[in-house]
Design a protein around this motif. Structure first.
Motif, mmCIF file in Angstrom:
data_model
loop_
_atom_site.group_PDB
_atom_site.id
_atom_site.type_symbol
_atom_site.label_atom_id
_atom_site.label_comp_id
_atom_site.label_asym_id
_atom_site.label_seq_id
_atom_site.Cartn_x
_atom_site.Cartn_y
_atom_site.Cartn_z
ATOM 1 N N LYS A 34 0.846 -1.188 0.000
ATOM 2 C CA LYS A 34 0.000 0.000 0.000
ATOM 3 C C LYS A 34 0.887 1.246 0.000
ATOM 4 O O LYS A 34 1.725 1.423 0.892
ATOM 5 C CB LYS A 34 -0.929 0.010 1.214
ATOM 6 C CG LYS A 34 -1.872 1.166 1.237
ATOM 7 C CD LYS A 34 -3.060 0.872 2.144
ATOM 8 C CE LYS A 34 -3.551 2.156 2.741
ATOM 9 N NZ LYS A 34 -3.250 2.317 4.143
ATOM 10 N N GLU A 42 -2.796 4.907 -3.153
ATOM 11 C CA GLU A 42 -3.796 5.669 -2.394
ATOM 12 C C GLU A 42 -3.669 7.156 -2.694
ATOM 13 O O GLU A 42 -2.552 7.683 -2.745
ATOM 14 C CB GLU A 42 -3.584 5.429 -0.895
ATOM 15 C CG GLU A 42 -4.578 6.166 -0.016
ATOM 16 C CD GLU A 42 -4.379 5.871 1.447
ATOM 17 O OE1 GLU A 42 -3.453 5.137 1.795
ATOM 18 O OE2 GLU A 42 -5.152 6.407 2.243
ATOM 19 N N ASP A 98 -9.478 5.897 0.377
ATOM 20 C CA ASP A 98 -9.536 6.236 1.803
ATOM 21 C C ASP A 98 -10.711 7.199 1.955
ATOM 22 O O ASP A 98 -10.732 8.275 1.347
ATOM 23 C CB ASP A 98 -8.221 6.905 2.243
ATOM 24 C CG ASP A 98 -8.198 7.195 3.744
ATOM 25 O OD1 ASP A 98 -7.260 6.751 4.425
ATOM 26 O OD2 ASP A 98 -9.147 7.865 4.215
ATOM 27 N N HIS A 100 -10.358 11.069 2.368
ATOM 28 C CA HIS A 100 -9.394 11.751 1.518
ATOM 29 C C HIS A 100 -9.989 12.557 0.368
ATOM 30 O O HIS A 100 -9.343 12.756 -0.648
ATOM 31 C CB HIS A 100 -8.402 10.736 0.942
ATOM 32 C CG HIS A 100 -7.405 10.271 1.958
ATOM 33 N ND1 HIS A 100 -6.306 9.519 1.638
ATOM 34 C CD2 HIS A 100 -7.344 10.447 3.302
ATOM 35 C CE1 HIS A 100 -5.604 9.271 2.736
ATOM 36 N NE2 HIS A 100 -6.225 9.813 3.764
ATOM 37 N N ASP A 116 -9.506 2.242 2.607
ATOM 38 C CA ASP A 116 -9.057 2.630 3.943
ATOM 39 C C ASP A 116 -10.270 3.284 4.577
ATOM 40 O O ASP A 116 -10.595 4.436 4.317
ATOM 41 C CB ASP A 116 -7.912 3.654 3.863
ATOM 42 C CG ASP A 116 -6.551 2.983 3.965
ATOM 43 O OD1 ASP A 116 -5.533 3.729 3.932
ATOM 44 O OD2 ASP A 116 -6.482 1.754 4.098
HETATM 45 MN MN MN Z 1 -5.306 5.783 4.346
#
Ligand code: MN
Ligand code: AFD
Length: 385
Positions: A134, A176, A211, A214, A238
């Protein structure tokens, strides 16, 4: 109902090693008693969450916070406690060298250092049997003119390509994105489109991590989920929740309806089962609440959203959609969302030999008091450790 219970029993949620350590904001980190002092104790706590929930059998590591001399031994430690090591999170955002970025840094020596860390993380995956690398990059700029925006994308692409080429059989690179912070003018992987474009360039084993903290306020996350599912590029979540920024609060605590809509897209795409390959991970920081109960509560919140999504009458929804029955289609979705699924989940846990109320069961078991008494001395784990 048995199909729904079977799907819920098969669900897997991964917890983060750093969720058990001390955490806070730039204003203060409030240490808590019993916090683990090393990765071994973090895994003990993660195994405790799995013991009470039955659906959290893997724990993500963060390197170098969870660095040990013998990763195979750490993997065995996890196995002995009924869990396994999950994703390996690279950390190229805390070393002094990374002040102006890591893989996108204008200095080739810094970029080399960062890519070497990413390659080291793949090495660790080989030893722990982890599938997922990740990658989240804090890289970005604070001021216009500070660096060349396109050149930074070239540097990022080069680093990702070298890392992707190192992946072994069955391993994946999960990229991510995050809109801002710690950079405040631009972030080099700021949104799902940037992550998606780089993953397309890399190859099929590069996937996007969503996520949930985010995005810009008001972003429709379930649209991103649906788009990436259709493109075959949704690798992981996430999960956390937020009221304003990347607050890293317990998933489902701020907006359970949004979590339900996300899980509805997953269920509609038949992507809930582990065989579909999406990692449902938590990425949270429990700054003021006791950590293990907060992780258990988060797992339960994901289960509740998933159970509601599984209750959606797919046939009735499709019919109403086909007929352009706006209110009817919305009502089908809301009927599922407004169903209290806690009795169903309590029944499932009883079927699995678990206490129907995992949070209460954890509080009764005395684990928190025991580790608070045992874990004295040493240095409590936190963002630095
Ligand atoms: Mn994260
Ligand atoms: C920080 C980042 C990002 C990342 C996590 C673990 O914002 O969410 O996934 O650290 O590295 O929370």
């Amino acid at each position: 109902m048995s199909e729904i219970k079977a799907a819920l029993a098969e669900q897997r949620i991964e917890t983060p090693s750093w969720g058990y350590g001390n955490s806070g904001t730039r204003f203060r980190v409030f240490p808590q008693p019993g916090v683990p002092r090393d990765p071994w104790e973090k895994i003990d706590d993660a195994a405790t969450v799995h013991r009470f929930t039955g659906v959290a059998p893997t724990v993500s590591l963060h390197i170098p916070w969870d660095a040990v001399d013998d990763y195979a031994a750490l993997a065995r430690h996890a196995e002995d406690r009924g869990v396994a090591i999950g994703a390996i999170n690279a950390n190229v955002f805390q070393d002094e060298a990374y002040k102006l970025g890591s893989v996108a840094n204008p200095d080739p020596g810094v970029r080399r250092k960062a890519v070497d860390h990413l390659l080291d993380c793949v090495e660790i995956m080989d030893r722990t049997g982890s599938r997922d690398l990740k990658l989240w990059f804090a890289d970005g700029l604070n001021y216009p003119g500070q660096d060349d925006l396109r050149a930074r994308q070239d540097r990022l692409a080069e680093a990702l390509a070298e890392t992707y080429a190192r992946l072994g059989e069955g391993q994946r690179l999960l990229l991510e994105y995050k809109l801002f912070e710690p950079a405040f003018y631009t972030t080099d992987v700021p949104d799902w489109g940037t992550a998606f474009a780089h993953c397309l360039d890399l190859g099929p084993r590069a996937q996007v991590v969503i996520d949930t903290g985010h995005h810009a306020p008001g972003t429709n996350i379930e649209f991103i989920v649906a788009f990436l599912l259709r493109a075959g590029r949704l690798g992981a979540f996430d999960f956390n929740s937020r009221f304003y920024a990347d607050d890293d609060l317990m998933v489902g605590a701020a907006d359970p309806f949004q979590l339900f809509r996300i899980m509805h897209e997953i269920v509609r795409a038949d992507a809930l089962t582990p065989a579909a390959g999406i990692a449902f991970m938590l990425d949270q920081c429990h700054n003021i609440e006791p950590k293990i109960p907060a992780v258990i509560r988060s797992v339960l919140n994901v289960q509740e959203a998933t159970a509601k999504a599984l209750l959606v009458d797919a046939a009735a929804l499709a019919k109403a959609q086909q007929e352009g029955d706006v209110l009817g289609a919305n009502a089908v979705l809301m009927d599922a969302y407004n169903t209290d699924v806690r009795p169903l989940l309590a029944e499932l846990r009883a079927d699995q030999g678990l206490d129907p109320d995992p949070v209460a069961a954890f509080h009764r078991c005395g684990y928190a008091a025991r580790v608070a008494a045992e874990r004295v001395g040493g240095e409590q784990a936190g963002w630095g450790a």
